[in-house]
Design a protein around this motif. Structure first.
Motif, PDB file in Angstrom:
ATOM      1  N   LEU A  90       0.595  -1.222   0.231  1.00 50.99           N
ATOM      2  CA  LEU A  90       0.332   0.184  -0.047  1.00 50.99           C
ATOM      3  C   LEU A  90       0.669   1.393  -0.441  1.00 50.99           C
ATOM      4  O   LEU A  90       1.593   1.511   0.704  1.00 50.99           O
ATOM      5  CB  LEU A  90      -1.155   0.107   1.026  1.00 50.99           C
ATOM      6  CG  LEU A  90      -2.042   0.951   1.438  1.00 50.99           C
ATOM      7  CD1 LEU A  90      -3.063   0.888   0.216  1.00 50.99           C
ATOM      8  CD2 LEU A  90      -2.145   0.731   2.433  1.00 50.99           C
ATOM      9  N   LEU A  91       0.749   2.010  -0.747  1.00 52.41           N
ATOM     10  CA  LEU A  91       1.639   3.174  -1.033  1.00 52.41           C
ATOM     11  C   LEU A  91       2.019   3.459   0.671  1.00 52.41           C
ATOM     12  O   LEU A  91       0.478   3.960   0.728  1.00 52.41           O
ATOM     13  CB  LEU A  91       1.037   3.843  -1.753  1.00 52.41           C
ATOM     14  CG  LEU A  91       1.423   5.222  -2.507  1.00 52.41           C
ATOM     15  CD1 LEU A  91       2.576   3.935  -3.857  1.00 52.41           C
ATOM     16  CD2 LEU A  91       0.993   5.902  -3.943  1.00 52.41           C
ATOM     17  N   THR A  92       2.746   4.452   0.361  1.00 48.56           N
ATOM     18  CA  THR A  92       3.671   5.227   1.580  1.00 48.56           C
ATOM     19  C   THR A  92       3.665   6.717   1.301  1.00 48.56           C
ATOM     20  O   THR A  92       3.636   7.424   2.260  1.00 48.56           O
ATOM     21  CB  THR A  92       4.716   4.509   2.440  1.00 48.56           C
ATOM     22  OG1 THR A  92       5.815   4.389   2.058  1.00 48.56           O
ATOM     23  CG2 THR A  92       3.850   3.062   2.558  1.00 48.56           C
ATOM     24  N   THR A  93       3.642   7.074   0.176  1.00 47.96           N
ATOM     25  CA  THR A  93       3.983   8.398  -0.552  1.00 47.96           C
ATOM     26  C   THR A  93       3.042   8.974  -0.141  1.00 47.96           C
ATOM     27  O   THR A  93       3.006  10.553  -0.199  1.00 47.96           O
ATOM     28  CB  THR A  93       5.072   8.082  -1.282  1.00 47.96           C
ATOM     29  OG1 THR A  93       4.857   7.610  -2.474  1.00 47.96           O
ATOM     30  CG2 THR A  93       6.450   8.171  -1.461  1.00 47.96           C
ATOM     31  N   LYS A  94       2.212   8.588  -0.271  1.00 48.70           N
ATOM     32  CA  LYS A  94       0.540   9.842   0.075  1.00 48.70           C
ATOM     33  C   LYS A  94      -0.695   8.496   0.118  1.00 48.70           C
ATOM     34  O   LYS A  94      -0.107   7.200   0.201  1.00 48.70           O
ATOM     35  CB  LYS A  94      -0.341   9.937  -1.459  1.00 48.70           C
ATOM     36  CG  LYS A  94      -1.209   9.355  -2.331  1.00 48.70           C
ATOM     37  CD  LYS A  94      -1.491   9.334  -3.718  1.00 48.70           C
ATOM     38  CE  LYS A  94      -1.448   8.196  -4.629  1.00 48.70           C
ATOM     39  NZ  LYS A  94      -2.915   8.760  -5.885  1.00 48.70           N
ATOM     40  N   LYS A  95      -1.574   8.855   1.675  1.00 45.77           N
ATOM     41  CA  LYS A  95      -1.921   8.407   2.396  1.00 45.77           C
ATOM     42  C   LYS A  95      -2.997   7.517   1.337  1.00 45.77           C
ATOM     43  O   LYS A  95      -3.745   8.612   0.245  1.00 45.77           O
ATOM     44  CB  LYS A  95      -2.636   9.319   3.124  1.00 45.77           C
ATOM     45  CG  LYS A  95      -4.033   7.793   4.280  1.00 45.77           C
ATOM     46  CD  LYS A  95      -4.532   8.740   5.651  1.00 45.77           C
ATOM     47  CE  LYS A  95      -5.393   7.804   5.788  1.00 45.77           C
ATOM     48  NZ  LYS A  95      -5.983   8.700   7.442  1.00 45.77           N
ATOM     49  N   PRO A 108      -2.433   2.644  -7.439  1.00 47.67           N
ATOM     50  CA  PRO A 108      -2.224   2.637  -6.357  1.00 47.67           C
ATOM     51  C   PRO A 108      -3.867   1.920  -5.569  1.00 47.67           C
ATOM     52  O   PRO A 108      -2.575   0.842  -5.313  1.00 47.67           O
ATOM     53  CB  PRO A 108      -1.833   3.800  -5.338  1.00 47.67           C
ATOM     54  CG  PRO A 108      -1.924   4.845  -6.148  1.00 47.67           C
ATOM     55  CD  PRO A 108      -2.583   4.496  -7.699  1.00 47.67           C
ATOM     56  N   PHE A 109      -4.268   1.713  -5.891  1.00 46.74           N
ATOM     57  CA  PHE A 109      -6.020   0.944  -5.226  1.00 46.74           C
ATOM     58  C   PHE A 109      -5.348  -0.409  -6.185  1.00 46.74           C
ATOM     59  O   PHE A 109      -5.684  -1.206  -5.339  1.00 46.74           O
ATOM     60  CB  PHE A 109      -7.002   1.876  -5.677  1.00 46.74           C
ATOM     61  CG  PHE A 109      -7.533   2.990  -5.029  1.00 46.74           C
ATOM     62  CD1 PHE A 109      -7.215   3.901  -4.657  1.00 46.74           C
ATOM     63  CD2 PHE A 109      -8.862   2.247  -4.184  1.00 46.74           C
ATOM     64  CE1 PHE A 109      -7.465   5.107  -3.463  1.00 46.74           C
ATOM     65  CE2 PHE A 109      -9.603   3.418  -3.508  1.00 46.74           C
ATOM     66  CZ  PHE A 109      -8.547   4.743  -2.952  1.00 46.74           C
ATOM     67  N   ASN A 110      -5.495  -0.636  -7.231  1.00 43.22           N
ATOM     68  CA  ASN A 110      -5.550  -1.859  -7.795  1.00 43.22           C
ATOM     69  C   ASN A 110      -4.159  -2.495  -7.080  1.00 43.22           C
ATOM     70  O   ASN A 110      -4.622  -4.083  -7.020  1.00 43.22           O
ATOM     71  CB  ASN A 110      -5.176  -1.403  -9.227  1.00 43.22           C
ATOM     72  CG  ASN A 110      -5.969  -0.672 -10.144  1.00 43.22           C
ATOM     73  OD1 ASN A 110      -5.837   0.158 -10.546  1.00 43.22           O
ATOM     74  ND2 ASN A 110      -7.125  -0.951 -10.112  1.00 43.22           N
ATOM     75  N   PRO A 157       3.127  -1.637   5.521  1.00 46.67           N
ATOM     76  CA  PRO A 157       2.086  -1.802   6.597  1.00 46.67           C
ATOM     77  C   PRO A 157       2.520  -4.230   6.830  1.00 46.67           C
ATOM     78  O   PRO A 157       2.953  -4.414   5.554  1.00 46.67           O
ATOM     79  CB  PRO A 157       1.567  -1.640   7.017  1.00 46.67           C
ATOM     80  CG  PRO A 157       0.858  -1.199   4.855  1.00 46.67           C
ATOM     81  CD  PRO A 157       2.176  -0.791   4.671  1.00 46.67           C
ATOM     82  N   GLN A 158       1.767  -4.680   7.549  1.00 47.67           N
ATOM     83  CA  GLN A 158       1.816  -5.618   6.720  1.00 47.67           C
ATOM     84  C   GLN A 158      -0.337  -5.723   7.868  1.00 47.67           C
ATOM     85  O   GLN A 158      -0.799  -5.421   8.281  1.00 47.67           O
ATOM     86  CB  GLN A 158       1.915  -6.390   8.694  1.00 47.67           C
ATOM     87  CG  GLN A 158       3.220  -6.212   9.040  1.00 47.67           C
ATOM     88  CD  GLN A 158       4.332  -7.060   7.207  1.00 47.67           C
ATOM     89  OE1 GLN A 158       3.895  -8.515   7.119  1.00 47.67           O
ATOM     90  NE2 GLN A 158       5.239  -6.693   7.302  1.00 47.67           N
ATOM     91  N   LEU A 159      -0.786  -6.530   7.188  1.00 48.46           N
ATOM     92  CA  LEU A 159      -1.662  -7.436   6.580  1.00 48.46           C
ATOM     93  C   LEU A 159      -2.647  -8.236   7.926  1.00 48.46           C
ATOM     94  O   LEU A 159      -1.777  -9.389   8.390  1.00 48.46           O
ATOM     95  CB  LEU A 159      -1.698  -7.489   5.402  1.00 48.46           C
ATOM     96  CG  LEU A 159      -3.386  -8.509   4.990  1.00 48.46           C
ATOM     97  CD1 LEU A 159      -4.939  -6.897   4.537  1.00 48.46           C
ATOM     98  CD2 LEU A 159      -4.390  -9.148   3.500  1.00 48.46           C
ATOM     99  N   LEU A 160      -2.690  -7.958   8.054  1.00 44.93           N
ATOM    100  CA  LEU A 160      -3.574  -9.335   9.168  1.00 44.93           C
ATOM    101  C   LEU A 160      -5.279  -9.278   8.744  1.00 44.93           C
ATOM    102  O   LEU A 160      -6.015  -8.335   8.680  1.00 44.93           O
ATOM    103  CB  LEU A 160      -4.014  -7.960  10.624  1.00 44.93           C
ATOM    104  CG  LEU A 160      -2.875  -7.599  11.056  1.00 44.93           C
ATOM    105  CD1 LEU A 160      -3.706  -6.491  12.387  1.00 44.93           C
ATOM    106  CD2 LEU A 160      -2.247  -7.962  11.610  1.00 44.93           C
TER     107      LEU A 160
END
Length: 314
Positions: free
Chosen positions: A44-49, A225-227, A278-281
């Motif tokens: 998941l992109l970190t350079t923009k929320k 980024p969504f895809n 991040p990590q997925l839960l």
């Protein structure tokens, strides 16, 4: 997510100027591939929320075979609103202000943007409160969920591509036919938006599940980024049900483009340093991919840079 930032730089430096369906204009390259090792973190992109909750609710919408924006609006997800809204404002039932080319006009005219938002709010209210209105104007046609779960056959039956692929991964993991397609030529003209992420294939090796997506059209700043996150999540969910680890998500793009009215935002993003993924839960109590709800899926350690707003081209 250096792969994504490299793609942005490549388009800005080497892309060709092209017109497009929306009339906005793009810089575009053709044929590009990115690879993400899902064991290294959730991409998941970190350079923009990036709003992960919207990724989750949209994917679950697909998984349920739904095609009506009412379900998304109920989940406070408005990423498909514009296409359903366009159907309404182009109909004889609509009697409000002229909404011709509303997306492009709103991006250039702040006053008109407010008018569009007022009509959009009214549209969403009617979708939620009027069943007949939602049925007529909320349905997007036979888009992703319909094709994934209920592909129509010539004899009047349907094929559940997603369920079939999951079962085949379980019983015949080495098959080269773990394929789901959303591109149905017989129904493309009935869709509010023909599938952009059109064709996926799954691959099992060394106890790991990988997915390759072919995306014919890629809005690199807003959509990609969504895809990436959506298909990474899908791969995780299927791997969990099939008792596999995750491998790679391979993202193959056809027309990869940046809209000309996104260039300032892309430049801002490229000035930022990527942060840890991040990590997925996932809820361990859920066995089937079809049983998951929004609250069963979460992220840990997501610390992105602030959001960067940009207009969507409709």
């Amino acid at each position: 997510m250096e792969q994504y930032l490299t793609l942005c730089k490549h388009i800005m430096n080497s892309g060709v100027t092209k017109g497009d369906r929306t009339g906005t204009g793009t810089k575009s390259v053709f044929g590009y591939q990115m690879r993400f090792d899902l064991s290294e973190g959730f991409p998941l992109l970190t350079t923009k929320k990036t709003a992960f909750r919207l990724v989750v609710s949209e994917l679950l919408w697909f998984l349920k075979g739904d095609t009506n924006v009412k379900t998304l609006i109920q989940a406070n997800n408005h990423i498909w609103d514009e296409w359903a809204f366009e159907k309404w404002v182009n109909s004889e039932e609509y009697t409000g202000p002229d909404m011709t080319n509303f997306g492009v006009r709103a991006a250039k005219d702040p006053e008109f943007k407010n008018v569009v938002q007022q009509q959009m709010d009214l549209f969403c209210e009617k979708i939620l409160s009027e069943d007949a209105f939602a049925e007529e104007f909320g349905d997007l046609g036979p888009v992703y969920g319909r094709q994934w779960r209920s592909w129509p056959t010539m004899d009047g039956q349907t094929i559940d591509q997603l369920r079939n692929v999951i079962e085949q991964i379980k019983v015949n993991p080495d098959s080269r036919r773990h394929i789901i397609t959303a591109w149905n030529p017989a129904e493309v003209d009935e869709m509010a938006l023909p599938p952009c992420h059109a064709f996926m294939q799954f691959y099992v090796a060394n106890g790991k599940l990988s997915c390759q997506l072919y995306q014919r059209s890629a809005d690199v700043f807003l959509g990609v980024p969504f895809n990436i996150a959506s298909y990474a999540l899908l791969t995780h969910l299927i791997a969990k049900e099939c008792h596999l680890e995750v491998g790679e998500f391979v993202h193959t793009l056809g027309d990869a483009h940046l809209y000309v009215n996104h260039m300032e935002q892309v430049t801002t993003q490229l000035e930022r340093e990527p942060r840890a993924l991040p990590q997925l839960l996932l809820n361990d109590q859920k066995e089937s991919i079809f049983d998951f709800e929004i609250e069963d899926i979460a992220l840990e350690g997501y610390d992105p840079h602030p959001r960067i707003k940009a207009p969507i081209a409709v």
